[in-house]
Scaffold this motif. Structure first.
Motif, PDB file in Angstrom:
ATOM      1  N   MET A  76     -15.561  -1.876  12.685  1.00  0.00           N
ATOM      2  CA  MET A  76     -16.609  -1.003  13.200  1.00  0.00           C
ATOM      3  C   MET A  76     -16.076  -0.143  14.342  1.00  0.00           C
ATOM      4  N   THR A  77     -14.907  -0.483  14.880  1.00  0.00           N
ATOM      5  CA  THR A  77     -14.305   0.287  15.954  1.00  0.00           C
ATOM      6  C   THR A  77     -13.236   1.216  15.386  1.00  0.00           C
ATOM      7  N   PRO A  78     -13.134   2.442  15.898  1.00  0.00           N
ATOM      8  CA  PRO A  78     -12.226   3.430  15.308  1.00  0.00           C
ATOM      9  C   PRO A  78     -10.761   3.001  15.266  1.00  0.00           C
ATOM     10  N   ALA A  79     -10.209   2.526  16.383  1.00  0.00           N
ATOM     11  CA  ALA A  79      -8.771   2.247  16.426  1.00  0.00           C
ATOM     12  C   ALA A  79      -8.380   1.181  15.412  1.00  0.00           C
ATOM     13  N   ASP A  80      -9.157   0.093  15.338  1.00  0.00           N
ATOM     14  CA  ASP A  80      -8.851  -0.962  14.372  1.00  0.00           C
ATOM     15  C   ASP A  80      -9.015  -0.461  12.941  1.00  0.00           C
ATOM     16  N   ALA A  81     -10.049   0.328  12.702  1.00  0.00           N
ATOM     17  CA  ALA A  81     -10.278   0.844  11.349  1.00  0.00           C
ATOM     18  C   ALA A  81      -9.144   1.763  10.909  1.00  0.00           C
ATOM     19  N   LEU A  82      -8.664   2.602  11.806  1.00  0.00           N
ATOM     20  CA  LEU A  82      -7.579   3.524  11.469  1.00  0.00           C
ATOM     21  C   LEU A  82      -6.281   2.758  11.215  1.00  0.00           C
ATOM     22  N   ALA A  83      -6.004   1.745  12.037  1.00  0.00           N
ATOM     23  CA  ALA A  83      -4.818   0.918  11.803  1.00  0.00           C
ATOM     24  C   ALA A  83      -4.911   0.203  10.460  1.00  0.00           C
ATOM     25  N   SER A  84      -6.074  -0.295  10.134  1.00  0.00           N
ATOM     26  CA  SER A  84      -6.268  -1.005   8.871  1.00  0.00           C
ATOM     27  C   SER A  84      -6.136  -0.067   7.681  1.00  0.00           C
ATOM     28  N   THR A  85      -6.605   1.156   7.843  1.00  0.00           N
ATOM     29  CA  THR A  85      -6.464   2.149   6.779  1.00  0.00           C
ATOM     30  C   THR A  85      -4.989   2.455   6.541  1.00  0.00           C
ATOM     31  N   ALA A  86      -4.236   2.585   7.619  1.00  0.00           N
ATOM     32  CA  ALA A  86      -2.797   2.808   7.475  1.00  0.00           C
ATOM     33  C   ALA A  86      -2.127   1.613   6.810  1.00  0.00           C
ATOM     34  N   ASN A  87      -2.552   0.412   7.181  1.00  0.00           N
ATOM     35  CA  ASN A  87      -2.005  -0.803   6.575  1.00  0.00           C
ATOM     36  C   ASN A  87      -2.300  -0.844   5.079  1.00  0.00           C
ATOM     37  N   PHE A  88      -3.512  -0.434   4.702  1.00  0.00           N
ATOM     38  CA  PHE A  88      -3.891  -0.358   3.287  1.00  0.00           C
ATOM     39  C   PHE A  88      -2.974   0.610   2.543  1.00  0.00           C
ATOM     40  N   LEU A  89      -2.799   1.815   3.080  1.00  0.00           N
ATOM     41  CA  LEU A  89      -1.970   2.815   2.410  1.00  0.00           C
ATOM     42  C   LEU A  89      -0.522   2.354   2.306  1.00  0.00           C
ATOM     43  N   ARG A  90      -0.002   1.766   3.384  1.00  0.00           N
ATOM     44  CA  ARG A  90       1.373   1.268   3.336  1.00  0.00           C
ATOM     45  C   ARG A  90       1.498   0.157   2.295  1.00  0.00           C
ATOM     46  N   GLY A  91       0.465  -0.680   2.214  1.00  0.00           N
ATOM     47  CA  GLY A  91       0.460  -1.748   1.225  1.00  0.00           C
ATOM     48  C   GLY A  91       0.365  -1.259  -0.204  1.00  0.00           C
ATOM     49  N   HIS A  92      -0.040  -0.003  -0.374  1.00  0.00           N
ATOM     50  CA  HIS A  92      -0.141   0.596  -1.711  1.00  0.00           C
ATOM     51  C   HIS A  92       0.936   1.651  -1.930  1.00  0.00           C
ATOM     52  N   GLY A  93       2.047   1.490  -1.254  1.00  0.00           N
ATOM     53  CA  GLY A  93       3.219   2.291  -1.583  1.00  0.00           C
ATOM     54  C   GLY A  93       3.446   3.528  -0.750  1.00  0.00           C
ATOM     55  N   LEU A 110      -4.789   7.874  -4.216  1.00  0.00           N
ATOM     56  CA  LEU A 110      -5.569   7.483  -5.393  1.00  0.00           C
ATOM     57  C   LEU A 110      -5.933   5.999  -5.358  1.00  0.00           C
ATOM     58  N   GLU A 111      -5.112   5.204  -4.678  1.00  0.00           N
ATOM     59  CA  GLU A 111      -5.467   3.794  -4.509  1.00  0.00           C
ATOM     60  C   GLU A 111      -6.639   3.657  -3.538  1.00  0.00           C
ATOM     61  N   TRP A 112      -6.708   4.571  -2.582  1.00  0.00           N
ATOM     62  CA  TRP A 112      -7.855   4.557  -1.675  1.00  0.00           C
ATOM     63  C   TRP A 112      -9.121   4.929  -2.421  1.00  0.00           C
ATOM     64  N   ASN A 113      -9.054   5.977  -3.219  1.00  0.00           N
ATOM     65  CA  ASN A 113     -10.183   6.381  -4.065  1.00  0.00           C
ATOM     66  C   ASN A 113      -9.614   6.926  -5.360  1.00  0.00           C
ATOM     67  N   SER A 114      -9.966   6.289  -6.467  1.00  0.00           N
ATOM     68  CA  SER A 114      -9.331   6.605  -7.745  1.00  0.00           C
ATOM     69  C   SER A 114      -9.790   7.926  -8.347  1.00  0.00           C
ATOM     70  N   ALA A 115     -10.813   8.559  -7.762  1.00  0.00           N
ATOM     71  CA  ALA A 115     -11.271   9.855  -8.270  1.00  0.00           C
ATOM     72  C   ALA A 115     -10.299  10.944  -7.812  1.00  0.00           C
ATOM     73  N   PRO A 116      -9.601  11.612  -8.721  1.00  0.00           N
ATOM     74  CA  PRO A 116      -8.631  12.630  -8.309  1.00  0.00           C
ATOM     75  C   PRO A 116      -9.224  13.701  -7.404  1.00  0.00           C
ATOM     76  N   VAL A 117     -10.464  14.100  -7.668  1.00  0.00           N
ATOM     77  CA  VAL A 117     -11.075  15.153  -6.860  1.00  0.00           C
ATOM     78  C   VAL A 117     -11.221  14.690  -5.406  1.00  0.00           C
ATOM     79  N   TYR A 118     -11.474  13.398  -5.209  1.00  0.00           N
ATOM     80  CA  TYR A 118     -11.610  12.869  -3.844  1.00  0.00           C
ATOM     81  C   TYR A 118     -10.248  12.765  -3.177  1.00  0.00           C
ATOM     82  N   ALA A 119      -9.265  12.234  -3.901  1.00  0.00           N
ATOM     83  CA  ALA A 119      -7.915  12.107  -3.335  1.00  0.00           C
ATOM     84  C   ALA A 119      -7.341  13.478  -2.987  1.00  0.00           C
ATOM     85  N   LYS A 120      -7.594  14.465  -3.828  1.00  0.00           N
ATOM     86  CA  LYS A 120      -7.103  15.818  -3.542  1.00  0.00           C
ATOM     87  C   LYS A 120      -7.806  16.406  -2.316  1.00  0.00           C
ATOM     88  N   THR A 121      -9.071  16.035  -2.116  1.00  0.00           N
ATOM     89  CA  THR A 121      -9.798  16.532  -0.944  1.00  0.00           C
ATOM     90  C   THR A 121      -9.280  15.871   0.336  1.00  0.00           C
TER      91      THR A 121
END
Length: 270
Positions: free
Chosen positions: A213-230, A248-259
């Motif tokens: 719910m806090t920005p810094a932890d959420a952003l770090a976790s998002t980076a950890n997710f992306l790193r964990g997905h290559g 695309l691992e974050w959101n499998s819809a190409p239109v969303y990933a491209k955005t």
């Protein structure tokens, strides 16, 4: 003898009907049968290792949410990239994103050093998901997940997510009352499903006990997710470049990933 055979056949038919009825009651597309299903699910969760106290605290009083079911049946990314990106990667979102890059410059720098994910990419996800924390969602997480777990369409997926949400409470990461978010059960500044929360959540220093719910932890976790997905540090993220599959691992819809990629490009510009 014939009467016995008839009674036997009737008993077999009744048993078969009972099996079908029990199976039908295991899921549904309305409030009918939901309370009975939830009562049985509580026992499943306890057998899966969730304490009875947590089960009661999180699930007592939970009701079927028709709005959640309606959202689930109407979702889709049918718009073209041009239309979708114009609606979401707006000048206002870009302007605010640049402000947030400055406001959170220190945590962004720490995160990039640890995971190799640049600040514009993380800010783009943050902006698209919740408007930089301006709209975390108003759906009670346990009501939303329980509704989807009862729905016959993807019951097993959401039952697993519901147990994971209970484990978030059991681990002391969040209290049930704090868990409100999107209609599909995502929570936090960048909208993590409970399973991803448990697997990828880290605090800004790279340790456990993160509060998304806090920005810094959420952003770090998002980076950890992306790193964990290559995610490959230093590589590009636009479509056709090495890091686009991670988006695309974050959101499998190409239109969303491209955005996400487009908004990140805009935020990366001076």
């Amino acid at each position: 003898m014939r009467g016995y055979v008839v009674r036997l056949l009737l008993a077999i038919a009744a048993a078969a009907f009972g099996v079908v009825s029990a199976r039908a009651a295991d899921c549904g597309d309305s409030a009918d049968g939901f309370n009975e299903w939830l009562a049985s699910f509580k026992q499943v969760a306890i057998r899966d290792g969730v304490s009875p106290q947590v089960v009661d605290a999180a699930l007592n009083g939970v009701a079927y949410q028709p709005a959640v079911s309606a959202h689930d049946r109407s979702q889709g990314f049918g718009q073209s990239f041009a239309v979708f990106s114009a609606r979401h990667a707006t000048p206002a979102l870009i302007k605010k994103g640049k402000t947030m890059l400055l406001a959170y410059a220190e945590p962004f720098q720490k995160i990039e050093q640890r995971y190799g994910v640049p600040a514009p990419v993380l800010a783009a996800i943050w902006g698209l998901e919740t408007g930089y924390g301006g709209d975390l969602g108003a759906y009670p997480t346990f009501g939303a997940l329980a509704t989807l777990a009862y729905d016959c369409r993807r019951a097993e997926i959401y039952r697993a997510e519901l147990v994971d949400a209970l484990m978030i409470v059991q681990k002391g990461l969040l209290q049930p009352g704090q868990m409100r978010g999107a209609w599909a059960g995502e929570i936090g500044q960048t909208q993590f499903m409970p399973s991803a929360y448990l697997k990828y959540a880290v605090n800004v220093e790279g340790g456990g006990g993160a509060n998304l719910m806090t920005p810094a932890d959420a952003l770090a976790s998002t980076a950890n997710f992306l790193r964990g997905h290559g995610w490959q540090p230093g590589a590009g993220w636009d479509e056709g470049q090495p890091n686009f599959p991670a988006l695309l691992e974050w959101n499998s819809a190409p239109v969303y990933a491209k955005t996400i990629a487009l908004l990140a490009d805009k935020l990366a510009q001076p």
